[in-house]
Write a protein that holds these residues in place. Structure first.
Motif, short mmCIF file in Angstrom:
data_model
loop_
_atom_site.label_atom_id
_atom_site.label_comp_id
_atom_site.label_asym_id
_atom_site.label_seq_id
_atom_site.Cartn_x
_atom_site.Cartn_y
_atom_site.Cartn_z
N LEU A 1 0.82 -1.21 0.00
CA LEU A 1 0.00 0.00 0.00
C LEU A 1 0.85 1.26 0.00
O LEU A 1 0.33 2.37 0.13
N ALA A 2 2.16 1.11 -0.16
CA ALA A 2 3.06 2.26 -0.10
C ALA A 2 3.04 3.06 -1.39
O ALA A 2 2.92 2.50 -2.49
N LEU A 3 3.19 4.36 -1.26
CA LEU A 3 3.39 5.24 -2.41
C LEU A 3 4.90 5.42 -2.56
O LEU A 3 5.56 5.90 -1.64
N PRO A 4 5.47 5.06 -3.70
CA PRO A 4 6.93 5.09 -3.84
C PRO A 4 7.54 6.49 -3.78
O PRO A 4 8.65 6.66 -3.30
N LYS A 5 6.83 7.49 -4.28
CA LYS A 5 7.45 8.81 -4.42
C LYS A 5 7.87 9.42 -3.09
O LYS A 5 8.98 9.97 -2.99
N PRO A 6 7.06 9.36 -2.03
CA PRO A 6 7.54 9.88 -0.75
C PRO A 6 8.80 9.18 -0.26
O PRO A 6 9.67 9.80 0.35
N LEU A 7 8.92 7.88 -0.54
CA LEU A 7 10.15 7.17 -0.17
C LEU A 7 11.32 7.68 -1.00
O LEU A 7 12.43 7.86 -0.48
N LEU A 8 11.10 7.92 -2.29
CA LEU A 8 12.16 8.49 -3.12
C LEU A 8 12.63 9.83 -2.57
O LEU A 8 13.83 10.14 -2.59
N LYS A 9 11.69 10.63 -2.08
CA LYS A 9 12.07 11.93 -1.52
C LYS A 9 12.98 11.77 -0.30
O LYS A 9 13.81 12.64 -0.03
N ALA A 10 12.84 10.65 0.41
CA ALA A 10 13.67 10.41 1.59
C ALA A 10 15.15 10.29 1.22
O ALA A 10 16.02 10.54 2.05
N SER B 1 21.97 12.95 5.07
CA SER B 1 22.70 11.79 5.59
C SER B 1 22.48 10.55 4.71
O SER B 1 23.25 9.59 4.80
N VAL B 2 21.45 10.58 3.85
CA VAL B 2 21.18 9.46 2.96
C VAL B 2 21.74 9.73 1.57
O VAL B 2 22.38 8.86 0.96
N ARG B 3 21.52 10.94 1.07
CA ARG B 3 21.90 11.28 -0.30
C ARG B 3 23.40 11.12 -0.56
O ARG B 3 23.81 10.75 -1.66
N SER B 4 24.20 11.40 0.45
CA SER B 4 25.66 11.32 0.26
C SER B 4 26.16 9.88 0.21
O SER B 4 27.31 9.65 -0.20
N ARG B 5 25.32 8.91 0.60
CA ARG B 5 25.79 7.54 0.72
C ARG B 5 25.04 6.54 -0.16
O ARG B 5 25.53 5.45 -0.43
N LEU B 6 23.82 6.92 -0.60
CA LEU B 6 22.99 5.99 -1.37
C LEU B 6 22.49 6.63 -2.65
O LEU B 6 22.34 7.85 -2.73
N THR B 7 22.22 5.80 -3.64
CA THR B 7 21.54 6.24 -4.84
C THR B 7 20.50 5.20 -5.23
O THR B 7 20.73 3.99 -5.04
#
Length: 347
Positions: free
Chosen positions: A109-118, A123-129
């Motif tokens: 039931l999750a909406l993917p876009k809010p998770l993408l915004k995370a 602290s996440v953007r510098s380590r994950l893509t």
């Protein structure tokens, strides 16, 4: 598998799809193909009792340790970024041998876009893509019109009240999951004929906001090399992934609910499944999943249901320290008659 780009970031694949589409089966098949590649899996479920994470932990795949399966239940990752998502990621990356690739199986039931915004958090953007978003689609459910509006019914509603703002939560979740995808897996094609596959593919393509490959599959079987290594960097092109909830400050899951039914030992799995099917049809239940104890059988029975379609198989032996009692998670649209459903299942 395409070699990772030299960004220094750990690639993440988000696997989305509606309830029962086959996400967990797809993840299991990917783990079987890992061949020594360090994969970690984060499983996010809707409801108070996790089933999919337990299914993966007991998969028995060589090289797939329980520690590599992280289960987050009773929540939505994109709603609990600070409390659940970031600490989980930090713990995975802090391991002596951190994962080379992370798979996130979202709630149905999750909406993917809010998770993408995370993934925009510093602290996440510098380590994950986000290497890619994969949408797993239940072909028979689409063919049956589960996510499609009935035009006549909508017109009748609006004729009675022209100001009525029609809302179909199933369709919205399904369309949001498609809109975020970099690859679509059209699953369960063995339950469709050629004409139905062509029509479902046409319907899916009509909902896609951009050119995205639609790949047919049976039992969630897909090539690891085709799924990992998309290099989409999805966190950088959110505008290309429209959502019904764009512009909203947050999103809720109050269109749906779940509850747990404890099941004592059963004697006849087929009779139980037949009774369960009648309950599901009577109450328009979307999803049933869990584990059962069968009298005289040393192994646990795993049961999965999507609408009135059920699959069951013995998955592992009961351990000496666990009670031989089962449970089922029941998921549907808000307003389920919990007492009647529970009574029907336990009748």
């Amino acid at each position: 598998m395409t070699a990772p780009l030299s960004t220094g970031k750990t690639p993440v694949t988000i696997i989305t799809g509606f309830l029962g589409a086959g996400k967990t089966t797809l993840v299991r098949n990917l783990l079987e193909q890992a061949a020594g590649r360090r994969l970690a899996v984060i499983v996010n479920e809707f409801g108070e009792q996790g089933v999919d994470g337990e299914t993966l932990k007991s998969c028995g795949i060589p090289g797939c340790a329980e520690v590599d399966i992280v289960e987050l239940s009773n929540g939505c990752l994109c709603c609990t970024v600070a409390d659940d998502f970031v600490p989980t990621i930090e713990a995975l990356l802090a391991r002596p041998q951190p994962p080379e690739h992370i798979l996130i199986e979202t709630s149905g039931l999750a909406l993917p876009k809010p998770l993408l915004k995370a993934f925009g958090w510093p602290s996440v953007r510098s380590r994950l893509t986000v290497d890619g978003v994969i949408a797993v689609i239940d072909g028979p459910a689409v063919a049956a019109g589960r996510f499609a509006d009935d035009p006549a019914a909508v017109a009748a509603q609006q004729a009675l009240d022209p100001s009525l703002d029609h809302d179909n939560p199933l369709a919205e979740v399904y369309e949001d999951q498609l809109s975020a995808a970099d690859l679509v897996i059209l699953n369960k094609t063995d339950l469709l004929d050629a004409a139905e596959i062509a029509e479902v593919t046409r319907q899916i393509t009509a909902h896609l906001p951009r050119a995205v490959k639609v790949t047919p599959a049976r039992d969630g079987r897909a090539d690891l090399a085709a799924l990992l290594g998309l290099h989409a960097a999805a966190e950088n092109d959110l505008d290309a992934r429209p959502s019904h909830h764009d512009g909203a400050d947050d999103h809720e899951h109050d269109d749906f609910e779940s509850f747990l039914v404890s099941i004592p030992e059963i004697a006849d799995p087929d009779a139980f499944a037949a009774r369960l099917k009648s309950v599901v049809e009577a109450h328009d239940i979307l999803r049933v999943k869990g584990f059962l104890a069968v009298s005289g059988k040393p192994m646990r029975l795993a049961l999965q249901g999507v609408g009135a379609r059920f699959r069951q198989q013995f998955d592992r032996s009961w351990t000496a320290d666990e009670a031989r009692a089962g449970h089922l998670v029941v998921i549907g649209q808000t307003g389920l008659d919990r007492a009647a459903i529970t009574a029907g299942i336990l009748a």
